[in-house]
Design a protein around this motif. Structure first.
Motif, short mmCIF file in Angstrom:
data_model
loop_
_atom_site.label_atom_id
_atom_site.label_comp_id
_atom_site.label_asym_id
_atom_site.label_seq_id
_atom_site.Cartn_x
_atom_site.Cartn_y
_atom_site.Cartn_z
N THR A 17 0.82 -1.22 0.00
CA THR A 17 0.00 0.00 0.00
C THR A 17 0.86 1.27 0.00
OG1 THR A 17 -0.12 -0.32 2.40
CG2 THR A 17 -2.05 -0.97 1.12
N HIS A 18 2.18 1.16 0.11
CA HIS A 18 3.00 2.36 0.00
C HIS A 18 3.08 2.83 -1.45
CE1 HIS A 18 4.67 2.88 4.16
NE2 HIS A 18 3.99 1.76 4.24
N SER A 19 2.74 1.91 -2.40
CA SER A 19 2.54 2.36 -3.79
C SER A 19 1.20 1.78 -4.25
CB SER A 19 3.72 2.01 -4.70
OG SER A 19 3.90 0.61 -4.84
N THR A 24 -0.82 -3.96 3.19
CA THR A 24 0.23 -3.25 3.93
C THR A 24 1.49 -4.11 3.85
OG1 THR A 24 -0.31 -4.40 5.97
CG2 THR A 24 -1.46 -2.29 5.56
N ASP A 44 8.28 -1.17 -3.80
CA ASP A 44 7.24 -0.21 -4.14
C ASP A 44 7.77 0.79 -5.16
OD1 ASP A 44 4.73 -0.73 -2.82
OD2 ASP A 44 5.86 -0.58 -0.95
N ALA A 47 9.31 4.47 -3.76
CA ALA A 47 9.16 4.68 -2.31
C ALA A 47 9.85 3.58 -1.52
CB ALA A 47 7.68 4.73 -1.93
N SER A 49 9.46 3.76 1.96
CA SER A 49 8.82 3.95 3.26
C SER A 49 8.22 2.68 3.85
CB SER A 49 7.75 5.04 3.15
OG SER A 49 6.96 4.80 1.99
N GLY A 50 8.07 1.63 3.05
CA GLY A 50 7.48 0.39 3.56
C GLY A 50 8.49 -0.54 4.21
N ASP A 134 -2.81 5.94 3.10
CA ASP A 134 -1.53 6.58 3.45
C ASP A 134 -0.43 6.25 2.45
OD1 ASP A 134 -1.00 3.99 4.02
OD2 ASP A 134 -0.20 4.33 6.04
N VAL A 135 -0.82 6.07 1.20
CA VAL A 135 0.13 5.76 0.13
C VAL A 135 1.17 6.88 -0.03
CG1 VAL A 135 -1.27 6.82 -1.69
CG2 VAL A 135 0.23 4.95 -2.27
N ARG A 136 2.42 6.48 -0.36
CA ARG A 136 3.47 7.49 -0.53
C ARG A 136 3.71 7.82 -1.99
NH1 ARG A 136 5.50 7.21 4.73
NH2 ARG A 136 3.78 6.15 5.77
#
Ligand code: AMP
Ligand code: FE
Ligand code: FE
Ligand code: ZN
Length: 290
Positions: A17-19, A24, A44, A47, A49-50, A134-136
């Motif tokens: 879900t970060h892309s 998650t 991702d 990103a 962030s995951g 909350d996708v980045r």
């Protein structure tokens, strides 16, 4: 060098879900464990962030996590995807480039939504943001999900075949570096760059062999050979090029959760290739100790 069992199952290309994946990072790692995967690459789009959540889940569920990112690149107007394994997430030049692409992704998606709204599609920017959570790294799949929910299209695939297609009048391009520049950034950040699905014709990713030669000379470490979007002929060609250009041949699912039909672990990478890839990186594996 980690001691991986020679029979370990390795899937090096997945999305959360970060892309544009639908799970998650934690749920993705849990599913990897349940599917019998030993090593999971989290890649991702643009990103990193995951990684943190994947690291925690990997320790909990006994999955070795290969931290990665799929860098959006552009070459002569064509989309090129470059997987980067174990780059230093603190590397300033690489982080700045990824941030620039993510920002451009947001602006471009907003313009696409405006074009769709003007044409009467019942989609708003607020809904796209709410859908994305909350996708980045925002992408066309997030518009697709709103259009699907509203009944304009049955699934992401149908939306991509129509209004979200790169040749549709609704499409807007986003900033992306050249693949050569991205390879140099990844190498400078201590990572190993691998070209994703180089011959995936249906998604407009078919690249000429001369470009692969150039990218190999620029420092490419490998190419994805086994991938759902490659025909058997594409795989043969990719495998031959890997041998000729001394590139590591990987295989992976490109899993996006329920966003695509790809199944986790449907293609895998050999432990031998993974080891050779890791030898070219300076970074640390995450998740469970191998
Ligand atoms: P973007 O990065 O915003 O240009 O959108 C491209 C992304 O959409 C790719 O990463 C794919 O994972 C996804 N995508 C492309 N075609 C399809 C499709 N037919 N169905 C579902 N997802 C797709
Ligand atoms: Fe994607
Ligand atoms: Fe891709
Ligand atoms: Zn991907």
């Amino acid at each position: 060098m980690p001691r991986l069992s020679p029979t370990a199952r390795v899937d090096l290309h997945t999305h959360s879900t970060h892309s544009d994946g639908t799970q998650t990072p934690g749920d993705l790692v849990r599913e990897a464990a349940a599917t019998g995967l030993d090593v999971l690459g989290l890649t991702d789009h643009d990103a990193v962030s995951g990684w943190e959540e994947a690291d925690r889940a990997g320790r909990e569920h006994g999955v070795v996590v290969v931290p990665g990112v799929e860098i959006s690149c552009s070459w002569q107007g064509r989309s090129v995807h470059l997987l980067a394994y174990l780059p230093d997430p603190g590397d300033e030049a690489l982080s700045a480039e990824l941030a620039r692409t993510r920002e451009s992704r947001t602006g471009r998606l907003r313009r696409m939504v405006r074009r769709l709204e003007s044409a009467g599609y019942p989609v708003t920017w607020e809904e796209v943001l709410a859908q994305a959570g909350d996708v980045r790294s925002l992408g066309r799949p997030h518009i697709a999900d709103v259009l699907v929910r509203q009944g304009s299209f049955p699934d992401r695939d149908a939306a991509f075949a129509d209004v979200l297609h790169s040749r549709s009048s609704f499409h807007v391009a986003h900033y992306a570096p050249s693949p050569t520049a991205a390879i140099e950034l990844v190498r400078a950040a201590g990572g190993a760059p691998v070209l994703a699905h180089p011959f995936a014709a249906a998604r407009g990713h078919t690249l000429p062999e001369t470009l692969l030669e150039e990218l190999a000379a620029a420092g490419l470490a490998g190419i994805e050979v086994e991938h759902r979007d490659h025909t058997p002929q594409d795989r043969d060609r990719a495998a031959r090029l890997a041998r000729q250009l001394d590139l590591l041949p990987t295989g992976s699912s490109d899993y996006h959760g329920s966003g695509k039909p790809n199944r986790l672990g449907e293609h895998t990478t050999s432990v031998e290739v993974l080891r050779a890839l890791l030898e070219q990186t300076a970074g640390q594996l995450l998740g469970a100790s191998p």
